[in-house]
Write a protein that holds these residues in place. Sequence first.
Motif, PDB file in Angstrom:
ATOM      1  N   HIS A   1      16.183 -54.270 -55.107  1.00 37.11           N
ATOM      2  CA  HIS A   1      16.076 -55.647 -54.611  1.00 37.11           C
ATOM      3  C   HIS A   1      16.670 -55.825 -53.221  1.00 37.11           C
ATOM      4  N   THR A   2      17.515 -54.917 -52.767  1.00 36.13           N
ATOM      5  CA  THR A   2      18.077 -55.043 -51.413  1.00 36.13           C
ATOM      6  C   THR A   2      17.251 -54.293 -50.375  1.00 36.13           C
ATOM      7  N   THR A   3      16.806 -53.110 -50.713  1.00 38.25           N
ATOM      8  CA  THR A   3      16.135 -52.256 -49.724  1.00 38.25           C
ATOM      9  C   THR A   3      14.624 -52.362 -49.772  1.00 38.25           C
ATOM     10  N   GLY A   4      14.082 -52.697 -50.950  1.00 34.36           N
ATOM     11  CA  GLY A   4      12.655 -52.495 -51.142  1.00 34.36           C
ATOM     12  C   GLY A   4      12.392 -51.000 -51.248  1.00 34.36           C
ATOM     13  N   CYS A   5      11.134 -50.620 -51.426  1.00 33.62           N
ATOM     14  CA  CYS A   5      10.756 -49.214 -51.448  1.00 33.62           C
ATOM     15  C   CYS A   5       9.241 -49.139 -51.331  1.00 33.62           C
ATOM     16  N   GLY A   6       8.728 -47.943 -51.113  1.00 37.92           N
ATOM     17  CA  GLY A   6       7.286 -47.791 -51.057  1.00 37.92           C
ATOM     18  C   GLY A   6       6.659 -47.976 -52.436  1.00 37.92           C
ATOM     19  N   ASN A   7       5.451 -48.483 -52.447  1.00 35.35           N
ATOM     20  CA  ASN A   7       4.701 -48.651 -53.698  1.00 35.35           C
ATOM     21  C   ASN A   7       5.460 -49.485 -54.735  1.00 35.35           C
ATOM     22  N   MET A   8       6.062 -50.577 -54.293  1.00 34.41           N
ATOM     23  CA  MET A   8       6.785 -51.455 -55.215  1.00 34.41           C
ATOM     24  C   MET A   8       5.822 -52.156 -56.156  1.00 34.41           C
ATOM     25  N   SER A   9       6.268 -52.348 -57.386  1.00 34.65           N
ATOM     26  CA  SER A   9       5.483 -53.136 -58.336  1.00 34.65           C
ATOM     27  C   SER A   9       5.503 -54.594 -57.899  1.00 34.65           C
ATOM     28  N   ILE A  10       4.558 -55.368 -58.401  1.00 36.78           N
ATOM     29  CA  ILE A  10       4.545 -56.804 -58.084  1.00 36.78           C
ATOM     30  C   ILE A  10       5.825 -57.457 -58.578  1.00 36.78           C
ATOM     31  N   LEU A  11       6.365 -56.990 -59.698  1.00 34.29           N
ATOM     32  CA  LEU A  11       7.613 -57.546 -60.214  1.00 34.29           C
ATOM     33  C   LEU A  11       8.755 -57.294 -59.232  1.00 34.29           C
ATOM     34  N   ALA A  12       8.882 -56.065 -58.747  1.00 40.05           N
ATOM     35  CA  ALA A  12       9.953 -55.741 -57.808  1.00 40.05           C
ATOM     36  C   ALA A  12       9.801 -56.521 -56.515  1.00 40.05           C
ATOM     37  N   LYS A  13       8.544 -56.687 -56.051  1.00 42.66           N
ATOM     38  CA  LYS A  13       8.320 -57.478 -54.837  1.00 42.66           C
ATOM     39  C   LYS A  13       8.787 -58.917 -55.035  1.00 42.66           C
ATOM     40  N   ILE A  14       8.491 -59.465 -56.185  1.00 38.24           N
ATOM     41  CA  ILE A  14       8.857 -60.850 -56.467  1.00 38.24           C
ATOM     42  C   ILE A  14      10.370 -61.024 -56.448  1.00 38.24           C
ATOM     43  N   VAL A  15      11.092 -60.127 -57.091  1.00 35.99           N
ATOM     44  CA  VAL A  15      12.558 -60.236 -57.122  1.00 35.99           C
ATOM     45  C   VAL A  15      13.136 -60.042 -55.724  1.00 35.99           C
ATOM     46  N   PHE A  16      12.597 -59.086 -54.974  1.00 37.13           N
ATOM     47  CA  PHE A  16      13.033 -58.877 -53.591  1.00 37.13           C
ATOM     48  C   PHE A  16      12.897 -60.161 -52.786  1.00 37.13           C
ATOM     49  N   LEU A  17      11.735 -60.799 -52.893  1.00 38.63           N
ATOM     50  CA  LEU A  17      11.480 -62.013 -52.117  1.00 38.63           C
ATOM     51  C   LEU A  17      12.338 -63.180 -52.602  1.00 38.63           C
ATOM     52  N   ALA A  18      12.407 -63.364 -53.907  1.00 38.15           N
ATOM     53  CA  ALA A  18      13.170 -64.485 -54.456  1.00 38.15           C
ATOM     54  C   ALA A  18      14.641 -64.386 -54.069  1.00 38.15           C
ATOM     55  N   ASP A  19      15.150 -63.173 -53.993  1.00 40.08           N
ATOM     56  CA  ASP A  19      16.545 -62.979 -53.587  1.00 40.08           C
ATOM     57  C   ASP A  19      16.787 -63.511 -52.182  1.00 40.08           C
ATOM     58  N   LYS A  20      15.804 -63.389 -51.344  1.00 41.73           N
ATOM     59  CA  LYS A  20      15.976 -63.783 -49.939  1.00 41.73           C
ATOM     60  C   LYS A  20      15.762 -65.272 -49.711  1.00 41.73           C
ATOM     61  N   ILE A  21      14.986 -65.941 -50.600  1.00 41.36           N
ATOM     62  CA  ILE A  21      14.590 -67.320 -50.271  1.00 41.36           C
ATOM     63  C   ILE A  21      14.865 -68.325 -51.384  1.00 41.36           C
ATOM     64  N   GLU A  22      15.678 -67.960 -52.374  1.00 37.59           N
ATOM     65  CA  GLU A  22      15.966 -68.932 -53.438  1.00 37.59           C
ATOM     66  C   GLU A  22      16.558 -70.214 -52.842  1.00 37.59           C
ATOM     67  N   PRO A  23      16.509 -71.323 -53.562  1.00 29.95           N
ATOM     68  CA  PRO A  23      16.780 -72.645 -52.973  1.00 29.95           C
ATOM     69  C   PRO A  23      18.116 -72.804 -52.260  1.00 29.95           C
ATOM     70  N   SER A  24      19.171 -72.123 -52.719  1.00 31.40           N
ATOM     71  CA  SER A  24      20.483 -72.344 -52.104  1.00 31.40           C
ATOM     72  C   SER A  24      20.703 -71.502 -50.855  1.00 31.40           C
ATOM     73  N   ARG A  25      19.765 -70.628 -50.522  1.00 28.87           N
ATOM     74  CA  ARG A  25      19.894 -69.804 -49.314  1.00 28.87           C
ATOM     75  C   ARG A  25      19.760 -70.675 -48.069  1.00 28.87           C
ATOM     76  N   THR A  26      20.739 -70.549 -47.160  1.00 30.85           N
ATOM     77  CA  THR A  26      20.717 -71.362 -45.932  1.00 30.85           C
ATOM     78  C   THR A  26      21.077 -70.544 -44.698  1.00 30.85           C
ATOM     79  N   TYR A  27      21.030 -69.214 -44.807  1.00 36.29           N
ATOM     80  CA  TYR A  27      21.508 -68.389 -43.695  1.00 36.29           C
ATOM     81  C   TYR A  27      20.586 -68.428 -42.480  1.00 36.29           C
ATOM     82  N   THR A  28      19.357 -68.868 -42.668  1.00 34.52           N
ATOM     83  CA  THR A  28      18.428 -69.046 -41.556  1.00 34.52           C
ATOM     84  C   THR A  28      17.357 -70.033 -42.012  1.00 34.52           C
ATOM     85  N   ASP A  29      16.482 -70.411 -41.122  1.00 40.41           N
ATOM     86  CA  ASP A  29      15.401 -71.321 -41.493  1.00 40.41           C
ATOM     87  C   ASP A  29      14.343 -70.540 -42.272  1.00 40.41           C
TER      88      ASP A  29
END
Length: 407
Positions: free
Chosen positions: A332-360
Amino acid sequence: MRIGLFGGSFDPVHNGHVSMIKGALNSGLVDAVIVIPSVRNSFKRGRASSAAPYRFYMMKEVIDSELDKLPVYLCDIEFFIDGISYTAVTLERLCDRDYIEAFLVEHGVKPKKASEDHTFYWIVGSDILPQFDTWYMPDKILSYADLLTASRPGDGVDVEAEADRLFAIFGKRPEIFMIDEVEAASSYIRREGDYDDVPEAARDFIKTHAMYTGVNVLDHVSDDTAEQFLDIAVGLYPFLCQKRLLHTLNVGLLSCRYAHMYGADAGKALIAGALHDCAKELPIEIQRDMARKRSGDVFTDRKLLHSPAGAVFAASEFGVDDPEILDAITYHTTGCGNMSILAKIVFLADKIEPSRTYTDLTEIRRAAETDIDEALRMCASSVRDKFKAQGRELHPLTSDFMESLGI
């Protein structure tokens, strides 16, 4: 001391709850109030209530901002009680002499006063009286605490008659105090999204974590998975601070929503997201050992160790054995090649969940609603630009991830 104990779901906290706390103190019948958010409410199982940490920390925000000058203390005892949050069980633990003395000292009560014999009152609304004798072990409840009942004008309950009825059954008559009329109901607030009767601190909390949006994402998963998520939320409480715990639960819920949108397994996404940071605050040497067990020397940067360590911890502490879930946590932090759709979703959600405010994050969040790969490209590009500006090299797994995205 005369101590009022006020339990409830508080989903959300509203002005009626605040009125009851203040009314109990103003009555002169108690010297302090201990608020105990329920963790596993026997009346509200499964999808019926928000995960316990949300309700607990929402109440904390209200106490800290609106009741901070009053002797009102928040208690997390139910996070450490297995099974249903029955009032009788909670009282048995809380009224233990050693527990209550330590609790009061921790909350600023002088040791001599904290060590005295205390009288306890269980604070309830008048609507509880007609059904109290149907509660789990009401005799046991009354062996620890008398009932202290809030009555307000026009509440529709004949409080005196109900008090007499309960006296005839139990030999104890509830004490009664008056409060101002506040027409507020948590169920109405959740359903209508009308926050006029919600304290400002709670409104801010609800907005930050995108609660009560009108769509309960737990409806996308099975009953067993919904229960598993709520149990994980409780199980994580001893391991993560407030900010981190709420973040990881936010990621679980957002992952679940995205999985439902994009045809992935919503249940797996919920659990993977909720546990993605489960090892984040373990001692660094424990993280390193777990990471090595999971991935050898693939992850050496101390900022990345919690990812593979989280997969090991999720398996050992929470019994997760699904390979796809464990992979999503691992990468979930690095990503990797050939990620499953599930892993992609968790990777993305980690970066943009509602309380994230580190950037726009507005544009990435907007893209995520229609094109997850585009949102991932935007997110990964932002990571690449940040590393380049800092003169840092990308992890090889991240480079593989970006290549797979075509950037």
